[in-house]
Design an enzyme around this catalytic site. Structure first.
Site, PDB file in Angstrom:
ATOM      1  N   TYR A 156       4.186  33.645  21.339  1.00 27.53           N
ATOM      2  CA  TYR A 156       5.486  34.022  20.779  1.00 27.53           C
ATOM      3  C   TYR A 156       6.068  35.139  21.632  1.00 27.53           C
ATOM      4  O   TYR A 156       5.389  36.119  21.933  1.00 27.53           O
ATOM      5  CB  TYR A 156       5.327  34.510  19.333  1.00 27.53           C
TER       6      TYR A 156
ATOM      7  N   GLU B 220      14.730  34.440  21.467  1.00 29.52           N
ATOM      8  CA  GLU B 220      13.405  34.192  20.909  1.00 29.52           C
ATOM      9  C   GLU B 220      12.846  32.883  21.442  1.00 29.52           C
ATOM     10  O   GLU B 220      13.520  31.855  21.423  1.00 29.52           O
ATOM     11  CB  GLU B 220      13.506  34.121  19.378  1.00 29.52           C
TER      12      GLU B 220
END
Ligand code: GDP
Ligand code: MN
Length: 385
Positions: free
Chosen positions: A108, A196
């Site tokens: 992530y 993101e």
């Protein structure tokens, strides 16, 4: 302004960031040709402006052409419900077909603006994939933040820290450093507020590839980025809000039944409170602006009435730059043109108020006028009950 995954990946390509080859389609007839071009396996991904698509059934890996065509048929046109869409879901109008990648691990990575600390934050975790929210909740220590001073920019030590936080070996750390530098540059140059990537994957042959991309660009900076502004997709927005924005009105649709038209955001907030106190619910926020013309007032009126939930309209104007007679003409003009069938309450005060009231009274229309806010609240309560 949020942009779609395929658009974010388009930006990545402009910054020389490698992403899998892909084809965007809006018609299922085009799937066959796209799969031929991309080869197998292929990933079929719903393009909506919300996350959580994988868990909602909007992302499917297909190993054969048949599977891919079935996935496209299922996903294109479906109403996708995810944690982020709300229970009504979002209709899928576009699907991205992308070359499948063999995943070794899912990481992530996000870059965002930390307003409180006035810096740019790189957020990362080894536990990438579809359960990042759960990781944040249950084991927050597995999420690491690296603050970057926006004036100093990204430095070698930030890049090394990120590499170690991911637990990467020397070769992978080099690849990550190159990638992160480009992502950071994109973030700053494109005035992003969020970038993101979940998952950022390490493939079985050791490369690092962003498989997903969510970008939010600061709306106030869009004037400097006509190319990014061109990404604006209004299909998922409230059509009345889109229409209002196109004519320069500050309109936000709410769930209530009393439409209201006000000049000035502060007065609009106070008016919504007043409506609530009267036991009703505001159907919208509408600031027609300080210098609105009769024409703008008419347009605002039309937008309010286009919402079928509106059972009464409350016009609350302080006539400063917008004079009360101009407002009154706008209201009368609009009420005549639209043929209003619901009660309209007008409270106005300020410049040319007597002229304005006379215009309303002489119009022959069934408009209720009040002189002050407390009687407005009482009248409104009577109207809606
Ligand atoms: P999101 O659920 O909206 O965040 O959508 P993502 O783009 O993150 O896709 C969800 C999941 O699909 C990812 O976490 C991956 O596990 C999987 N996925 C996406 N692309 C590929 C791919 O090319 N190959 C494989 N094997 N899985 C993929
Ligand atoms: Mn994702």
């Amino acid at each position: 302004m949020k942009i779609h995954e395929y658009q974010a990946k388009e930006l990545f390509r402009r910054y020389d960031i490698a992403v899998p080859e892909s084809v965007l389609i809006t018609k299922s007839e085009d799937a066959d040709k796209a799969v031929e071009k991309l080869g197998l396996p292929v990933v079929v991904k719903a393009q909506i402006l919300a996350g959580g698509r994988g868990k909602g059934g909007g992302v499917r890996v297909a190993k054969t052409k048949g599977e891919a065509l079935v996935a496209v048929a299922d996903i294109l046109g479906m109403t996708l419900v995810t944690k982020q869409t709300g229970s009504n879901g979002t209709k899928v109008r576009k699907v991205l077909l992308e070359q499948g990648v063999e995943i070794d691990s899912e990481l992530y990575l996000a870059i965002l603006v930390d307003r409180a600390k006035a810096d740019i934050l790189i957020v990362l975790s080894r536990e990438g994939g579809m359960d990042i929210e759960e990781v944040a909740e249950k084991s927050p220590e597995r999420i690491i933040s690296i603050p970057v001073d926006p004036l100093g920019g990204i430095q070698g030590y930030h890049l090394r820290e990120a590499g170690f936080a991911f637990g990467l070996g020397a070769e992978s750390r080099k690849l990550l450093a190159l990638l992160l530098k480009k992502l950071f540059q994109l973030f700053v140059e494109c005035d992003c507020s969020l970038l993101e990537i979940n998952p950022l994957v390490i493939t079985s042959d050791g490369t690092i590839i962003p498989l997903d991309a969510k970008i939010d660009v600061d709306g106030c900076a869009l004037y400097r980025h006509p190319d990014i502004n061109a990404f604006h997709d209004t299909a998922e927005e409230d059509p009345l809000e889109v229409e209002a924005a196109a004519i320069g009105l500050n309109y936000i649709r709410l769930q209530g039944n009393v439409g209201n038209m006000v000049n000035g955001a502060g007065l609009a907030m106070a008016t919504m409170d007043l409506i609530k106190q009267a036991g009703a619910e505001p159907a919208n926020f509408l600031d027609v602006g300080g210098g609105a013309s009769a024409e703008m007032v008419e347009k605002g009126f039309r937008i309010i009435l286009a919402d079928p939930h509106v059972q009464a309209v409350f016009i609350n104007i302080f006539g400063g730059i917008l004079r009360c007679d101009v407002l009154a003409s706008g209201v009368v003009q609009a009420a005549r043109a639209v043929g209003v069938t619901i009660p309209v309450l007008v409270r106005m005060e300020g410049t040319n108020v007597d002229k304005g009231r006379k215009i309303l009274a002489d119009s022959g229309l069934d408009l209720v006028t009040v002189d002050n806010l407390s009687s407005a609240a009482e009248t409104l309560a009577d109207m809606v009950n």
